[in-house]
Motif scaffolding. Structure first.
Motif, PDB file in Angstrom:
ATOM      1  N   GLN A  23       0.814  -1.080  -0.055  1.00 37.52           N
ATOM      2  CA  GLN A  23       0.107  -0.044  -0.102  1.00 37.52           C
ATOM      3  C   GLN A  23       0.695   1.248   0.052  1.00 37.52           C
ATOM      4  OE1 GLN A  23      -2.303  -1.138   3.377  1.00 37.52           O
ATOM      5  NE2 GLN A  23      -4.195  -1.522   2.207  1.00 37.52           N
ATOM      6  N   ASN A  24       2.212   1.340   0.703  1.00 35.84           N
ATOM      7  CA  ASN A  24       2.775   2.338   0.844  1.00 35.84           C
ATOM      8  C   ASN A  24       3.561   2.498  -0.698  1.00 35.84           C
ATOM      9  OD1 ASN A  24       3.374   3.905   3.580  1.00 35.84           O
ATOM     10  ND2 ASN A  24       2.702   1.985   3.932  1.00 35.84           N
ATOM     11  N   LEU A  25       3.935   1.407  -1.360  1.00 30.64           N
ATOM     12  CA  LEU A  25       4.616   1.758  -2.448  1.00 30.64           C
ATOM     13  C   LEU A  25       3.672   2.033  -3.648  1.00 30.64           C
ATOM     14  CD1 LEU A  25       7.053  -1.112  -2.579  1.00 30.64           C
ATOM     15  CD2 LEU A  25       7.527   1.170  -1.974  1.00 30.64           C
ATOM     16  N   ALA A  26       2.384   1.696  -3.457  1.00 25.51           N
ATOM     17  CA  ALA A  26       1.462   1.975  -4.357  1.00 25.51           C
ATOM     18  C   ALA A  26       1.289   3.669  -4.320  1.00 25.51           C
ATOM     19  CB  ALA A  26       0.175   1.530  -4.095  1.00 25.51           C
ATOM     20  N   LEU A  27       1.228   4.334  -3.306  1.00 25.43           N
ATOM     21  CA  LEU A  27       1.197   5.799  -3.239  1.00 25.43           C
ATOM     22  C   LEU A  27       2.460   6.400  -3.619  1.00 25.43           C
ATOM     23  CD1 LEU A  27      -0.787   6.259   0.206  1.00 25.43           C
ATOM     24  CD2 LEU A  27      -1.506   6.141  -1.911  1.00 25.43           C
ATOM     25  N   ARG A  28       3.480   5.890  -3.145  1.00 29.98           N
ATOM     26  CA  ARG A  28       4.754   6.576  -3.509  1.00 29.98           C
ATOM     27  C   ARG A  28       5.278   6.360  -4.947  1.00 29.98           C
ATOM     28  NH1 ARG A  28       9.498   7.897  -1.143  1.00 29.98           N
ATOM     29  NH2 ARG A  28       8.606   7.267   0.992  1.00 29.98           N
ATOM     30  N   TYR A  29       4.649   5.514  -5.785  1.00 29.41           N
ATOM     31  CA  TYR A  29       5.026   5.396  -7.115  1.00 29.41           C
ATOM     32  C   TYR A  29       4.149   5.229  -8.119  1.00 29.41           C
ATOM     33  CZ  TYR A  29       9.655   4.426  -5.333  1.00 29.41           C
ATOM     34  OH  TYR A  29      10.913   4.450  -4.607  1.00 29.41           O
ATOM     35  N   GLY A  30       2.726   5.732  -7.590  1.00 32.58           N
ATOM     36  CA  GLY A  30       1.737   6.244  -8.503  1.00 32.58           C
ATOM     37  C   GLY A  30       2.152   7.463  -9.317  1.00 32.58           C
ATOM     38  N   TRP A  58       5.247   5.539 -13.648  1.00 32.60           N
ATOM     39  CA  TRP A  58       4.460   4.984 -12.451  1.00 32.60           C
ATOM     40  C   TRP A  58       4.611   3.476 -12.639  1.00 32.60           C
ATOM     41  CZ3 TRP A  58       1.904   6.410 -16.951  1.00 32.60           C
ATOM     42  CH2 TRP A  58       1.118   5.660 -17.423  1.00 32.60           C
ATOM     43  N   VAL A  59       4.413   2.623 -11.172  1.00 29.66           N
ATOM     44  CA  VAL A  59       4.503   1.379 -11.269  1.00 29.66           C
ATOM     45  C   VAL A  59       3.281   1.236 -10.164  1.00 29.66           C
ATOM     46  CG1 VAL A  59       5.596  -0.504 -10.360  1.00 29.66           C
ATOM     47  CG2 VAL A  59       6.777   1.530 -11.316  1.00 29.66           C
ATOM     48  N   ARG A  60       2.284   0.229 -10.570  1.00 28.44           N
ATOM     49  CA  ARG A  60       1.325  -0.200  -9.790  1.00 28.44           C
ATOM     50  C   ARG A  60       1.700  -1.188  -8.693  1.00 28.44           C
ATOM     51  NH1 ARG A  60      -2.306  -2.873 -11.948  1.00 28.44           N
ATOM     52  NH2 ARG A  60      -1.266  -3.428 -13.964  1.00 28.44           N
ATOM     53  N   PHE A  61       1.113  -1.179  -7.609  1.00 26.09           N
ATOM     54  CA  PHE A  61       1.819  -2.515  -6.601  1.00 26.09           C
ATOM     55  C   PHE A  61       0.504  -2.895  -6.315  1.00 26.09           C
ATOM     56  CE2 PHE A  61       5.264   0.336  -6.922  1.00 26.09           C
ATOM     57  CZ  PHE A  61       6.347  -0.640  -6.517  1.00 26.09           C
ATOM     58  N   ASN A  62       0.354  -4.295  -6.216  1.00 26.41           N
ATOM     59  CA  ASN A  62      -1.063  -5.014  -5.645  1.00 26.41           C
ATOM     60  C   ASN A  62      -0.411  -6.285  -5.090  1.00 26.41           C
ATOM     61  OD1 ASN A  62      -3.292  -3.390  -6.838  1.00 26.41           O
ATOM     62  ND2 ASN A  62      -2.123  -3.588  -8.583  1.00 26.41           N
ATOM     63  N   LEU A  63      -1.277  -6.815  -4.415  1.00 24.66           N
ATOM     64  CA  LEU A  63      -0.821  -8.030  -3.454  1.00 24.66           C
ATOM     65  C   LEU A  63      -2.166  -9.152  -3.683  1.00 24.66           C
ATOM     66  CD1 LEU A  63       0.546  -8.374  -0.105  1.00 24.66           C
ATOM     67  CD2 LEU A  63      -1.432  -9.542  -0.582  1.00 24.66           C
ATOM     68  N   VAL A  64      -1.915 -10.304  -3.856  1.00 24.96           N
ATOM     69  CA  VAL A  64      -2.483 -11.467  -3.800  1.00 24.96           C
ATOM     70  C   VAL A  64      -2.372 -12.406  -2.946  1.00 24.96           C
ATOM     71  CG1 VAL A  64      -3.272 -13.568  -5.029  1.00 24.96           C
ATOM     72  CG2 VAL A  64      -2.769 -11.644  -6.376  1.00 24.96           C
ATOM     73  N   ALA A  65      -3.420 -12.497  -2.046  1.00 30.38           N
ATOM     74  CA  ALA A  65      -3.521 -13.275  -0.586  1.00 30.38           C
ATOM     75  C   ALA A  65      -4.110 -14.663  -0.517  1.00 30.38           C
ATOM     76  CB  ALA A  65      -4.065 -12.489   0.480  1.00 30.38           C
ATOM     77  N   PRO A  66      -3.282 -15.652  -0.762  1.00 31.75           N
ATOM     78  CA  PRO A  66      -3.944 -16.859  -1.256  1.00 31.75           C
ATOM     79  C   PRO A  66      -4.329 -17.721   0.203  1.00 31.75           C
ATOM     80  CG  PRO A  66      -1.741 -16.887  -2.122  1.00 31.75           C
ATOM     81  CD  PRO A  66      -1.894 -15.889  -1.475  1.00 31.75           C
ATOM     82  N   GLY A  87      -2.399  -0.781  -5.021  1.00 31.91           N
ATOM     83  CA  GLY A  87      -2.752  -0.646  -3.862  1.00 31.91           C
ATOM     84  C   GLY A  87      -3.737  -1.713  -3.107  1.00 31.91           C
ATOM     85  N   ALA A  88      -4.168  -2.676  -4.159  1.00 29.27           N
ATOM     86  CA  ALA A  88      -5.191  -3.391  -3.738  1.00 29.27           C
ATOM     87  C   ALA A  88      -4.797  -4.732  -3.025  1.00 29.27           C
ATOM     88  CB  ALA A  88      -6.175  -4.108  -5.069  1.00 29.27           C
ATOM     89  N   ILE A  89      -5.562  -5.361  -2.182  1.00 32.41           N
ATOM     90  CA  ILE A  89      -5.025  -6.807  -1.606  1.00 32.41           C
ATOM     91  C   ILE A  89      -6.329  -7.585  -1.953  1.00 32.41           C
ATOM     92  CG2 ILE A  89      -4.659  -7.795   0.489  1.00 32.41           C
ATOM     93  CD1 ILE A  89      -2.837  -5.285  -0.161  1.00 32.41           C
ATOM     94  N   LEU A  90      -5.845  -8.536  -2.585  1.00 33.17           N
ATOM     95  CA  LEU A  90      -6.696  -9.266  -3.397  1.00 33.17           C
ATOM     96  C   LEU A  90      -6.924 -10.889  -2.466  1.00 33.17           C
ATOM     97  CD1 LEU A  90      -9.200 -10.204  -5.339  1.00 33.17           C
ATOM     98  CD2 LEU A  90      -7.463 -10.585  -7.103  1.00 33.17           C
ATOM     99  N   PRO A  91      -7.861 -11.350  -1.689  1.00 31.95           N
ATOM    100  CA  PRO A  91      -7.801 -12.427  -1.328  1.00 31.95           C
ATOM    101  C   PRO A  91      -8.116 -13.465  -2.427  1.00 31.95           C
ATOM    102  CG  PRO A  91      -8.896 -10.963   0.072  1.00 31.95           C
ATOM    103  CD  PRO A  91      -8.799 -10.365  -1.157  1.00 31.95           C
ATOM    104  N   VAL A  92      -7.412 -14.590  -2.451  1.00 29.90           N
ATOM    105  CA  VAL A  92      -7.672 -15.539  -3.389  1.00 29.90           C
ATOM    106  C   VAL A  92      -7.809 -16.885  -2.517  1.00 29.90           C
ATOM    107  CG1 VAL A  92      -7.313 -16.822  -5.658  1.00 29.90           C
ATOM    108  CG2 VAL A  92      -6.933 -14.377  -5.424  1.00 29.90           C
ATOM    109  N   ASP A  93      -8.996 -17.272  -1.803  1.00 35.48           N
ATOM    110  CA  ASP A  93      -8.919 -17.878  -0.858  1.00 35.48           C
ATOM    111  C   ASP A  93     -10.062 -19.172  -0.465  1.00 35.48           C
ATOM    112  OD1 ASP A  93     -10.833 -16.086  -0.075  1.00 35.48           O
ATOM    113  OD2 ASP A  93      -9.977 -15.463   1.822  1.00 35.48           O
ATOM    114  N   GLY A  94     -10.789 -18.927  -1.564  1.00 31.82           N
ATOM    115  CA  GLY A  94     -12.016 -19.816  -1.209  1.00 31.82           C
ATOM    116  C   GLY A  94     -13.022 -19.351  -0.483  1.00 31.82           C
TER     117      GLY A  94
END
Length: 270
Positions: A167-174, A187-195, A249-256
């Protein structure tokens, strides 16, 4: 779909499991893939397979605990392909599950590659990602352990830190990324997948007892199964692609559905 034609993706921990599925998926969609892994032999075998399928591929030995190794791997990728558009941080290390037995050495063994290894990869890749036509993309593999309490404090704390880092890097490098360069995409987009639990070799190659435990875990998921590496790869491909151009800056649960609520709270399982 060919969402990555002309683009270059650097995937860490790419020789096995989730990382392998990600590398295969991105290659199938047109990316030239850098297969970065501490297991150089397996990385080479996968890169050879991807090349035989007609894609650009490079295997590189990369231990994310070693700054110079990361720097060398990124430099090799940039030299080979002339650009870097996507970074997938897939390395994560679990271990001792008993908090009272997790000493400083064990804590560092899990946290360093998981958290600091991600930091090293981002820092070394950023100069290339900031110049990627159309903007760069970083997708980090977190875990539901970083979103809720599932035990394994060392591993879980490192995964939770990746959420804040993303989330911090998403703001810094948007927008600020463009300000830093003053020209070009910048710009660089930063996102996270949470399995959630995924069927990888830590389950399938550890004997019948571990397989039985995996099947038991499957019953705890609202969708009635554990994940497959390809489930995670599909989410990564989306977030890394132009289809997610307005997502950062998105956190995407991929977790059933496990983080939505434990099914035994509501139903009697058979």
């Amino acid at each position: 779909m060919r969402r990555f034609d002309g683009r270059v993706a650097f995937v860490t921990g790419a020789a096995h499991g989730i990382g392998r599925a990600i590398a295969v998926r991105l290659a199938a969609e047109g990316a030239a893939v850098v297969v970065a892994d501490i297991d150089g032999e397996a990385a080479g075998a996968l890169a050879h397979t991807l090349a035989e399928r007609g894609g650009g591929a490079l295997a590189t030995h990369c231990d994310v605990r070693d700054r110079e190794a990361v720097r060398s791997a990124v430099a090799a990728a940039a030299t080979r392909f002339g650009r870097l558009d996507v970074l997938v941080n897939n390395v994560g290390v679990a271990g001792e599950w008993d908090f009272e037995r997790t000493d400083d050495e064990e804590w560092a063994r899990q946290a360093d590659p998981t958290l600091q290894g991600t930091v090293r990869c981002v820092q070394e890749a950023l100069p290339h990602l900031l110049h990627a036509p159309g903007g760069g993309s970083v997708v980090t593999i977190g875990s539901v352990n970083g979103l809720s309490a599932f035990g394994g404090e060392a591993y879980s704390a490192a995964k939770a830190a990746l959420v804040s880092l993303t989330q911090n890097l998403a703001l810094r490098y948007g927008r600020r990324g463009r300000d830093l360069l003053g020209a070009g995409p910048g710009w660089v987009r930063f996102n996270l997948v949470a399995p959630g639990t995924v069927r990888t070799r830590v389950w399938t190659e550890q004997g019948a007892e571990r397989l039985a435990e995996l099947e038991k875990l499957a019953r705890q998921y609202p969708l009635g199964r554990v994940g497959e590496p390809e489930d995670i790869a599909a989410a990564v491909a989306f977030l890394a692609s132009g289809d997610a151009a307005w997502i950062t800056g998105a956190i995407l649960p991929v977790d059933g559905g496990i983080t939505a609520g434990h099914p035994t709270f509501f139903y009697d399982l058979p």
